[in-house]
Design a protein around this motif. Structure first.
Motif, PDB file in Angstrom:
ATOM      1  N   PHE A  84      -2.374  -7.911  -4.588  1.00  0.00           N
ATOM      2  CA  PHE A  84      -2.032  -6.358  -4.631  1.00  0.00           C
ATOM      3  C   PHE A  84      -0.731  -6.054  -4.297  1.00  0.00           C
ATOM      4  CE2 PHE A  84      -6.496  -6.766  -5.306  1.00  0.00           C
ATOM      5  CZ  PHE A  84      -6.816  -5.727  -6.292  1.00  0.00           C
ATOM      6  N   SER A  85       0.025  -5.134  -5.099  1.00  0.00           N
ATOM      7  CA  SER A  85       1.307  -4.452  -4.540  1.00  0.00           C
ATOM      8  C   SER A  85       1.398  -3.377  -5.171  1.00  0.00           C
ATOM      9  CB  SER A  85       2.349  -5.554  -5.033  1.00  0.00           C
ATOM     10  OG  SER A  85       2.396  -5.582  -6.405  1.00  0.00           O
ATOM     11  N   ALA A  86       2.233  -2.492  -4.794  1.00  0.00           N
ATOM     12  CA  ALA A  86       2.545  -0.973  -5.420  1.00  0.00           C
ATOM     13  C   ALA A  86       3.821  -0.510  -4.953  1.00  0.00           C
ATOM     14  CB  ALA A  86       1.418  -0.082  -4.740  1.00  0.00           C
ATOM     15  N   ALA A  87       4.387   0.462  -5.579  1.00  0.00           N
ATOM     16  CA  ALA A  87       5.948   1.125  -5.526  1.00  0.00           C
ATOM     17  C   ALA A  87       5.518   1.701  -4.083  1.00  0.00           C
ATOM     18  CB  ALA A  87       6.123   1.706  -6.626  1.00  0.00           C
ATOM     19  N   GLY A  88       4.539   2.439  -3.806  1.00  0.00           N
ATOM     20  CA  GLY A  88       4.378   3.318  -2.869  1.00  0.00           C
ATOM     21  C   GLY A  88       3.104   3.789  -2.622  1.00  0.00           C
ATOM     22  N   LEU A  89       2.728   4.682  -1.631  1.00  0.00           N
ATOM     23  CA  LEU A  89       1.238   5.316  -1.289  1.00  0.00           C
ATOM     24  C   LEU A  89       1.528   6.642  -0.941  1.00  0.00           C
ATOM     25  CD1 LEU A  89      -1.497   4.141  -0.330  1.00  0.00           C
ATOM     26  CD2 LEU A  89      -0.418   3.934   1.897  1.00  0.00           C
ATOM     27  N   LYS A  90       0.509   7.413  -1.660  1.00  0.00           N
ATOM     28  CA  LYS A  90       0.716   8.799  -1.219  1.00  0.00           C
ATOM     29  C   LYS A  90      -0.809   9.536  -0.942  1.00  0.00           C
ATOM     30  CE  LYS A  90       0.146  10.818  -5.906  1.00  0.00           C
ATOM     31  NZ  LYS A  90       1.016  11.636  -7.063  1.00  0.00           N
ATOM     32  N   PRO A  91      -0.803  10.275   0.015  1.00  0.00           N
ATOM     33  CA  PRO A  91      -2.152  10.854   0.557  1.00  0.00           C
ATOM     34  C   PRO A  91      -2.860  11.682  -0.457  1.00  0.00           C
ATOM     35  CG  PRO A  91      -0.192  12.048   1.595  1.00  0.00           C
ATOM     36  CD  PRO A  91       0.232  10.866   0.640  1.00  0.00           C
ATOM     37  N   LEU A  92      -4.120  11.685  -0.501  1.00  0.00           N
ATOM     38  CA  LEU A  92      -4.778  12.799  -1.607  1.00  0.00           C
ATOM     39  C   LEU A  92      -5.498  13.720  -0.591  1.00  0.00           C
ATOM     40  CD1 LEU A  92      -6.568  10.400  -3.746  1.00  0.00           C
ATOM     41  CD2 LEU A  92      -4.507  11.761  -4.278  1.00  0.00           C
ATOM     42  N   ASP A  93      -5.591  14.993  -0.968  1.00  0.00           N
ATOM     43  CA  ASP A  93      -6.722  15.939  -0.433  1.00  0.00           C
ATOM     44  C   ASP A  93      -8.060  15.479  -0.462  1.00  0.00           C
ATOM     45  OD1 ASP A  93      -4.439  17.477   0.761  1.00  0.00           O
ATOM     46  OD2 ASP A  93      -4.401  18.453  -1.347  1.00  0.00           O
ATOM     47  N   GLY A  94      -8.888  15.379   0.803  1.00  0.00           N
ATOM     48  CA  GLY A  94     -10.369  15.170   0.616  1.00  0.00           C
ATOM     49  C   GLY A  94     -10.784  15.038  -0.592  1.00  0.00           C
ATOM     50  N   VAL A 137      -2.612  -4.228   0.423  1.00  0.00           N
ATOM     51  CA  VAL A 137      -1.610  -3.940  -0.658  1.00  0.00           C
ATOM     52  C   VAL A 137      -0.328  -4.173   0.039  1.00  0.00           C
ATOM     53  CG1 VAL A 137      -0.835  -2.312  -2.106  1.00  0.00           C
ATOM     54  CG2 VAL A 137      -3.324  -2.419  -1.696  1.00  0.00           C
ATOM     55  N   THR A 138       0.824  -4.709  -0.661  1.00  0.00           N
ATOM     56  CA  THR A 138       2.111  -4.761  -0.044  1.00  0.00           C
ATOM     57  C   THR A 138       2.748  -3.720  -1.026  1.00  0.00           C
ATOM     58  OG1 THR A 138       2.165  -6.882   0.108  1.00  0.00           O
ATOM     59  CG2 THR A 138       4.215  -5.995  -0.176  1.00  0.00           C
ATOM     60  N   LEU A 139       3.633  -2.794   0.057  1.00  0.00           N
ATOM     61  CA  LEU A 139       3.997  -1.576  -0.625  1.00  0.00           C
ATOM     62  C   LEU A 139       5.739  -1.866  -0.613  1.00  0.00           C
ATOM     63  CD1 LEU A 139       2.334   0.854   1.704  1.00  0.00           C
ATOM     64  CD2 LEU A 139       1.904   0.406  -0.702  1.00  0.00           C
ATOM     65  N   ASP A 140       6.253  -1.469  -1.722  1.00  0.00           N
ATOM     66  CA  ASP A 140       8.014  -1.738  -1.741  1.00  0.00           C
ATOM     67  C   ASP A 140       8.733  -0.539  -0.961  1.00  0.00           C
ATOM     68  OD1 ASP A 140       7.278  -3.374  -3.747  1.00  0.00           O
ATOM     69  OD2 ASP A 140       7.425  -1.985  -5.479  1.00  0.00           O
ATOM     70  N   THR A 141       7.991   0.713  -0.577  1.00  0.00           N
ATOM     71  CA  THR A 141       8.673   1.417   0.090  1.00  0.00           C
ATOM     72  C   THR A 141       8.030   1.795   1.349  1.00  0.00           C
ATOM     73  OG1 THR A 141       7.848   3.282  -1.042  1.00  0.00           O
ATOM     74  CG2 THR A 141       9.915   2.432  -1.752  1.00  0.00           C
ATOM     75  N   ASP A 142       8.564   2.427   2.454  1.00  0.00           N
ATOM     76  CA  ASP A 142       8.244   2.921   3.513  1.00  0.00           C
ATOM     77  C   ASP A 142       7.158   3.977   3.139  1.00  0.00           C
ATOM     78  OD1 ASP A 142       7.266   4.195   6.054  1.00  0.00           O
ATOM     79  OD2 ASP A 142       9.447   3.999   6.793  1.00  0.00           O
ATOM     80  N   PRO A 143       5.670   4.104   3.547  1.00  0.00           N
ATOM     81  CA  PRO A 143       5.054   5.195   3.107  1.00  0.00           C
ATOM     82  C   PRO A 143       5.284   6.608   3.844  1.00  0.00           C
ATOM     83  CG  PRO A 143       3.611   3.453   3.998  1.00  0.00           C
ATOM     84  CD  PRO A 143       5.201   3.105   4.068  1.00  0.00           C
ATOM     85  N   GLY A 144       6.032   6.438   5.003  1.00  0.00           N
ATOM     86  CA  GLY A 144       6.167   7.378   5.803  1.00  0.00           C
ATOM     87  C   GLY A 144       5.199   7.697   6.976  1.00  0.00           C
TER      88      GLY A 144
END
Length: 112
Positions: A102-112, A61-68
């Motif tokens: 696939f692409s997305a604006a960003g990526l965020k972590p989920l809790d288990g 997946v290509t991300l538009d922003t730095d996921p950190g």
């Protein structure tokens, strides 16, 4: 048709390769950072997408922003504004190559 929205709500997305800056080879064969038209750096992450009880699939997946910082192999994540783009081109052997990216604006972590 470009940027077709994708609903991945039923999928568990697990990091296979942590996010890195997206790179490509320029005409001289040097690695260069991929940016958008405004010069913002693109990032890429490999994820394993799986619905419970079914086989999964690895997607890049290509991300538009730095996921950190802090996303590591095995982490569960969610894509922000996920979408696909169809593509088709002739390679240097004259063969037509087609698929979806696939692409997305960003990526965020989920809790288990």
């Amino acid at each position: 048709m470009r940027n077709i929205p994708v609903n991945l709500a039923g999928y568990r997305l697990r990091v296979v390769e942590p996010p890195t800056m997206k790179m490509r080879k320029d005409d001289a064969g040097r690695e260069v950072v991929v940016t958008d038209r405004e010069g913002a750096t693109k990032f890429v992450v490999s994820l394993f997408a799986k619905v419970k009880g079914e086989k999964g699939e690895e997607i890049r997946v290509t991300l538009d922003t730095d996921p950190g910082e802090g996303l590591e192999e095995g982490d569960l994540v969610e894509l922000v504004d996920a979408r696909v783009n169809p593509y088709s081109f002739k390679n240097d052997r004259g063969e037509t190559v087609s698929g979806i990216a696939f692409s997305a604006a960003g990526l965020k972590p989920l809790d288990g």
